[in-house]
Design an enzyme around this catalytic site. Structure first.
Site, PDB file in Angstrom:
ATOM      1  N   ARG A  48      -8.381  -0.341   4.402  1.00 14.39           N
ATOM      2  CA  ARG A  48      -7.523   0.623   3.884  1.00 14.39           C
ATOM      3  C   ARG A  48      -6.172   0.125   3.539  1.00 14.39           C
ATOM      4  NH1 ARG A  48      -5.735   4.466   7.353  1.00 14.39           N
ATOM      5  NH2 ARG A  48      -4.488   5.198   5.943  1.00 14.39           N
ATOM      6  N   ASP A  81       4.604   0.591  11.813  1.00 19.00           N
ATOM      7  CA  ASP A  81       3.181  -0.036  11.434  1.00 19.00           C
ATOM      8  C   ASP A  81       3.196  -1.530  11.875  1.00 19.00           C
ATOM      9  OD1 ASP A  81       2.438   2.110  10.124  1.00 19.00           O
ATOM     10  OD2 ASP A  81       2.667   1.654   8.260  1.00 19.00           O
ATOM     11  N   ILE A 127       7.922   6.810  16.370  1.00 17.86           N
ATOM     12  CA  ILE A 127       7.441   7.810  15.295  1.00 17.86           C
ATOM     13  C   ILE A 127       5.968   8.482  15.505  1.00 17.86           C
ATOM     14  CG2 ILE A 127       7.116   7.472  12.609  1.00 17.86           C
ATOM     15  CD1 ILE A 127       9.971   6.305  13.453  1.00 17.86           C
ATOM     16  N   ARG A 130      -0.372  14.868  11.755  1.00 16.59           N
ATOM     17  CA  ARG A 130       0.329  14.459  10.650  1.00 16.59           C
ATOM     18  C   ARG A 130       0.932  15.776   9.890  1.00 16.59           C
ATOM     19  NH1 ARG A 130      -0.956   8.956   8.845  1.00 16.59           N
ATOM     20  NH2 ARG A 130       0.910   8.271   7.759  1.00 16.59           N
ATOM     21  N   PRO A 131       1.994  16.611  10.480  1.00 16.32           N
ATOM     22  CA  PRO A 131       2.542  17.733  10.116  1.00 16.32           C
ATOM     23  C   PRO A 131       3.299  17.393   8.403  1.00 16.32           C
ATOM     24  CG  PRO A 131       4.027  16.925  11.596  1.00 16.32           C
ATOM     25  CD  PRO A 131       2.671  15.802  11.774  1.00 16.32           C
ATOM     26  N   ILE A 132       3.026  18.292   7.768  1.00 23.08           N
ATOM     27  CA  ILE A 132       3.862  18.347   6.485  1.00 23.08           C
ATOM     28  C   ILE A 132       4.671  19.477   6.406  1.00 23.08           C
ATOM     29  CG2 ILE A 132       1.997  17.179   5.185  1.00 23.08           C
ATOM     30  CD1 ILE A 132       0.923  20.021   4.340  1.00 23.08           C
ATOM     31  N   ASP A 133       5.229  20.340   7.614  1.00 23.84           N
ATOM     32  CA  ASP A 133       6.292  21.193   7.577  1.00 23.84           C
ATOM     33  C   ASP A 133       7.558  20.860   6.557  1.00 23.84           C
ATOM     34  OD1 ASP A 133       6.325  19.387   9.640  1.00 23.84           O
ATOM     35  OD2 ASP A 133       8.039  20.615  10.451  1.00 23.84           O
ATOM     36  N   LEU A 134       8.002  19.667   6.802  1.00 24.08           N
ATOM     37  CA  LEU A 134       9.096  19.235   6.190  1.00 24.08           C
ATOM     38  C   LEU A 134       8.811  19.247   4.352  1.00 24.08           C
ATOM     39  CD1 LEU A 134      10.393  16.260   8.354  1.00 24.08           C
ATOM     40  CD2 LEU A 134      11.218  18.526   8.277  1.00 24.08           C
ATOM     41  N   CYS A 143      -4.520  12.777  12.132  1.00 22.83           N
ATOM     42  CA  CYS A 143      -5.442  11.527  11.707  1.00 22.83           C
ATOM     43  C   CYS A 143      -5.159  10.660  12.940  1.00 22.83           C
ATOM     44  CB  CYS A 143      -4.378  10.754  10.603  1.00 22.83           C
ATOM     45  SG  CYS A 143      -3.073  10.009  11.126  1.00 22.83           S
ATOM     46  N   ARG A 166      -5.003  10.907   4.259  1.00 19.72           N
ATOM     47  CA  ARG A 166      -4.064  11.759   4.828  1.00 19.72           C
ATOM     48  C   ARG A 166      -2.677  11.717   3.909  1.00 19.72           C
ATOM     49  NH1 ARG A 166      -7.340  14.938   7.878  1.00 19.72           N
ATOM     50  NH2 ARG A 166      -8.886  13.641   8.895  1.00 19.72           N
ATOM     51  N   LYS A 222       0.797  -1.214  -0.003  1.00 21.36           N
ATOM     52  CA  LYS A 222       0.071  -0.130  -0.136  1.00 21.36           C
ATOM     53  C   LYS A 222       0.903   1.405  -0.070  1.00 21.36           C
ATOM     54  CE  LYS A 222      -1.640   1.917   3.918  1.00 21.36           C
ATOM     55  NZ  LYS A 222      -1.767   3.427   4.089  1.00 21.36           N
ATOM     56  N   ASN A 223       1.748   1.355   0.827  1.00 23.98           N
ATOM     57  CA  ASN A 223       2.713   2.411   1.036  1.00 23.98           C
ATOM     58  C   ASN A 223       3.602   2.786  -0.123  1.00 23.98           C
ATOM     59  OD1 ASN A 223       1.495   2.874   3.209  1.00 23.98           O
ATOM     60  ND2 ASN A 223       3.354   2.348   4.671  1.00 23.98           N
TER      61      ASN A 223
HETATM   62  C1  UD1 Z   1       4.512   6.667   5.800  1.00 21.41           C
HETATM   63  C2  UD1 Z   1       3.531   5.680   5.778  1.00 21.41           C
HETATM   64  C3  UD1 Z   1       3.186   5.012   7.216  1.00 21.41           C
HETATM   65  C4  UD1 Z   1       4.388   4.890   7.981  1.00 21.41           C
HETATM   66  C5  UD1 Z   1       5.314   5.912   7.936  1.00 21.41           C
HETATM   67  C6  UD1 Z   1       6.404   5.678   8.784  1.00 21.41           C
HETATM   68  C7  UD1 Z   1       2.743   5.958   3.570  1.00 21.41           C
HETATM   69  C8  UD1 Z   1       1.308   6.581   2.997  1.00 21.41           C
HETATM   70  N1  UD1 Z   1       2.530   6.034   4.970  1.00 21.41           N
HETATM   71  O1  UD1 Z   1       4.012   7.617   6.616  1.00 21.41           O
HETATM   72  O2  UD1 Z   1       2.317   3.975   7.013  1.00 21.41           O
HETATM   73  O3  UD1 Z   1       3.930   4.523   9.159  1.00 21.41           O
HETATM   74  O4  UD1 Z   1       5.724   6.201   6.639  1.00 21.41           O
HETATM   75  O5  UD1 Z   1       7.090   4.509   8.037  1.00 21.41           O
HETATM   76  O6  UD1 Z   1       3.570   5.614   3.036  1.00 21.41           O
HETATM   77  N2  UD1 Z   1       6.954  14.472  10.193  1.00 21.41           N
HETATM   78  C9  UD1 Z   1       7.179  15.657  10.858  1.00 21.41           C
HETATM   79  N3  UD1 Z   1       6.962  16.622   9.481  1.00 21.41           N
HETATM   80  C10 UD1 Z   1       6.670  16.351   8.317  1.00 21.41           C
HETATM   81  C11 UD1 Z   1       6.624  15.018   8.000  1.00 21.41           C
HETATM   82  C12 UD1 Z   1       6.784  14.083   9.139  1.00 21.41           C
HETATM   83  O7  UD1 Z   1       7.266  16.200  11.764  1.00 21.41           O
HETATM   84  O8  UD1 Z   1       6.630  17.360   7.544  1.00 21.41           O
HETATM   85  C13 UD1 Z   1       7.054  13.272  11.284  1.00 21.41           C
HETATM   86  C14 UD1 Z   1       5.896  12.639  11.479  1.00 21.41           C
HETATM   87  O9  UD1 Z   1       4.817  13.514  12.736  1.00 21.41           O
HETATM   88  C15 UD1 Z   1       6.023  11.500  12.296  1.00 21.41           C
HETATM   89  C16 UD1 Z   1       7.416  11.293  11.388  1.00 21.41           C
HETATM   90  O10 UD1 Z   1       7.839  12.359  10.777  1.00 21.41           O
HETATM   91  O11 UD1 Z   1       6.662  11.602  13.650  1.00 21.41           O
HETATM   92  C17 UD1 Z   1       7.321  10.149  10.259  1.00 21.41           C
HETATM   93  O12 UD1 Z   1       6.611  10.699   9.508  1.00 21.41           O
HETATM   94  P1  UD1 Z   1       6.586  10.222   8.005  1.00 21.41           P
HETATM   95  O13 UD1 Z   1       7.899   9.266   7.637  1.00 21.41           O
HETATM   96  O14 UD1 Z   1       6.470  11.255   7.185  1.00 21.41           O
HETATM   97  O15 UD1 Z   1       5.490   9.456   7.760  1.00 21.41           O
HETATM   98  P2  UD1 Z   1       4.322   9.423   6.568  1.00 21.41           P
HETATM   99  O16 UD1 Z   1       5.007   9.611   5.315  1.00 21.41           O
HETATM  100  O17 UD1 Z   1       3.401  10.210   7.048  1.00 21.41           O
END
Ligand code: UD1
Length: 418
Positions: free
Chosen positions: A398, A306, A328, A121-125, A116, A92, A22-23
């Site tokens: 899902r 996961d 995480i 689920r921040p996207i700042d990065l 979520c 998300r 899925k991922n």
């Molecule tokens: C992806 C996977 C999810 C898996 C996760 C970790 C998909 C669809 N989802 O999620 O199933 O559990 O990787 O292997 O592929 N973070 C920030 N800022 C950001 C982005 C992330 O602070 O801009 C933090 C998140 O809050 C979290 C950590 O980084 O604590 C990991 O997130 P990330 O690796 O981005 O996971 P996803 O891509 O959301």
């Protein structure tokens, strides 16, 4: 509301085939936008998250066709660059479409994904990296209004955390950008490698995927290609854990053994015998597994967050006390209150969960709280004496294709009530 009814206390035996990841399939579907033609993806799991991704693609003007596990996306007619909020809210991780849309259209409009089930689920990065590449982003009332003058340009991006989604978004944006983009502290997950392999077949210039430094040299155009999605390592971990909790003996097929080393190590530690073959793994579990001393969820190649809940389900009936540390996500343990209804003994303090193994679980009515936590409840139901009903199973759908059929094939007694 559909639910799964499980008559538990049955030892699992036989073979189960794992579907595509899925991922991996979600960013791959996003990547097809860049190919301006007909891409073919094989080994695509049949999941509600995939259906949502196809709706997003169709909304953008792609023509999508699914035949079994093969999806064809024709992106030659992309005419829109907006994702409706209703679709963004349903999934998300749809934020991964941002990099691909701006790369193809130079503009994009979508809502922020918000929090979520697993917490914020921040996207700042993601946003800061895309801004470094020249994307102008206005954030108003939860809507991201993005545009780039002309073409995205290269950047040297240092991620403060190796985010999977941010790494994917940067790759998708950089393949068509001008010059050499470098991602430092990049995520090393197998799904990143799969995305890079797909894009390379389409003509992208990417090196270092699977390591902490990825280099992408932008090209002016990509061409469509045919690709097979990698096996789902989390689904594999789930079926292996199902064998562990039921004292079973099963062969899990369509697995990349290298992707699940941390999971295999953990199962071996718990007394399970593991035999590895080409693309399959056999697990022979003792009647009752031993405790798993400590599981620290980490980025790849560490133990995946996961896979924590299914493994914790197995630990609920282990001989001894196991400890889990979640590093995480903030809200991984929502399912714990539900699994405790079956008699599991778990204490949570912040990121730490201490699981005191009990001799047996007893069936109960529970509600799935999230995808992997939902799978953990199903596993607990397989081992429990009596009947367990798991509600809210849309969470499970899902990420697992026909979970009940797969488990029934291993001798479990599960039916779906609609
Ligand atoms: C992806 C996977 C999810 C898996 C996760 C970790 C998909 C669809 N989802 O999620 O199933 O559990 O990787 O292997 O592929 N973070 C920030 N800022 C950001 C982005 C992330 O602070 O801009 C933090 C998140 O809050 C979290 C950590 O980084 O604590 C990991 O997130 P990330 O690796 O981005 O996971 P996803 O891509 O959301």
């Amino acid at each position: 509301m559909p639910s799964l009814v499980i008559n538990g206390n049955k030892r699992l035996t036989g073979k189960v085939e794992v579907d595509g990841a899925k991922n991996s399939v979600l960013p791959l579907l996003a990547a097809t936008i860049l190919c301006n033609g007909k891409s073919v993806l094989h080994n695509c799991p049949i999941l509600s998250d995939v259906d949502i991704s196809l709706k997003i693609l169709e909304g953008l003007g792609c023509v999508c066709k699914r035949e079994g596990h093969t999806i064809t996306v024709d992106s030659s007619g992309v005419f829109d660059c907006c994702i409706p909020e209703t679709l963004m809210r349903q999934m998300r991780s749809s934020i991964v479409f941002l990099g691909a849309i701006v790369s193809r259209c130079s503009i994009a409009k979508l809502s922020t994904p918000g929090g979520c089930e697993l917490g914020p689920r921040p996207i700042d990065l993601h946003l800061s990296a895309l801004r470094q590449m020249g994307l102008e982003i206005k954030e108003d009332f939860g809507i991201l209004d993005c545009k780039v003058k002309d073409r995205l340009h290269s950047a040297d991006i240092n991620l403060s955390m190796p985010s999977v989604g941010a790494t994917e978004n940067i790759i998708l944006a950089a393949v068509n950008a001008e010059g050499l983009t470098v991602i430092r502290n990049a995520a090393r997950e197998p799904e990143i490698v799969d995305l890079a392999n797909f894009l390379k077949k389409c003509g992208a210039k990417i090196s270092g995927a699977g390591t902490g430094v990825i280099e992408i040299t932008g090209v002016s155009q990509l061409k469509p290609c045919e690709h097979s999605v990698i096996p789902d390592r989390i689904a594999a971990a789930t079926y292996l854990s199902a064998a562990a909790i039921t004292g079973g003996d099963i062969l899990v097929e369509n697995v990349d053994n290298e992707h699940i080393i941390s999971i295999i190590n953990c199962l071996e530690q718990s007394g399970c015998r593991i035999n590895q073959y080409n693309n399959s793994v056999r697990i022979t579990a003792p009647e009752r597994i031993y405790r798993i001393e400590k599981i620290n969820t980490l980025v790849y190649p560490g133990f995946p967050t996961d896979a924590g809940p299914p493994m914790m389900a197995a630990a609920t009936v282990a001989d001894g006390t196991s400890m889990f540390i979640e590093n995480i996500f903030d809200n991984r343990y929502k399912f714990v209150d539900e699994i405790k209804r079956l008699g599991a003994k778990i204490k949570v303090a912040g990121r730490v969960a201490v699981v005191e193994g009990v001799k047996y679980l007893t069936g109960a009515a529970v509600e799935a709280t999230d995808l992997r936590g939902g799978a953990a409840l199903v596993l607990a139901g397989l081992a429990a004496h009596g009947t367990t009903t798991v509600g809210n199973i849309w969470h499970i759908d899902r990420g697992y294709e026909c979970i009940e059929n797969k488990l029934c094939g291993l001798g479990a007694e599960i039916s779906r009530i609609v």
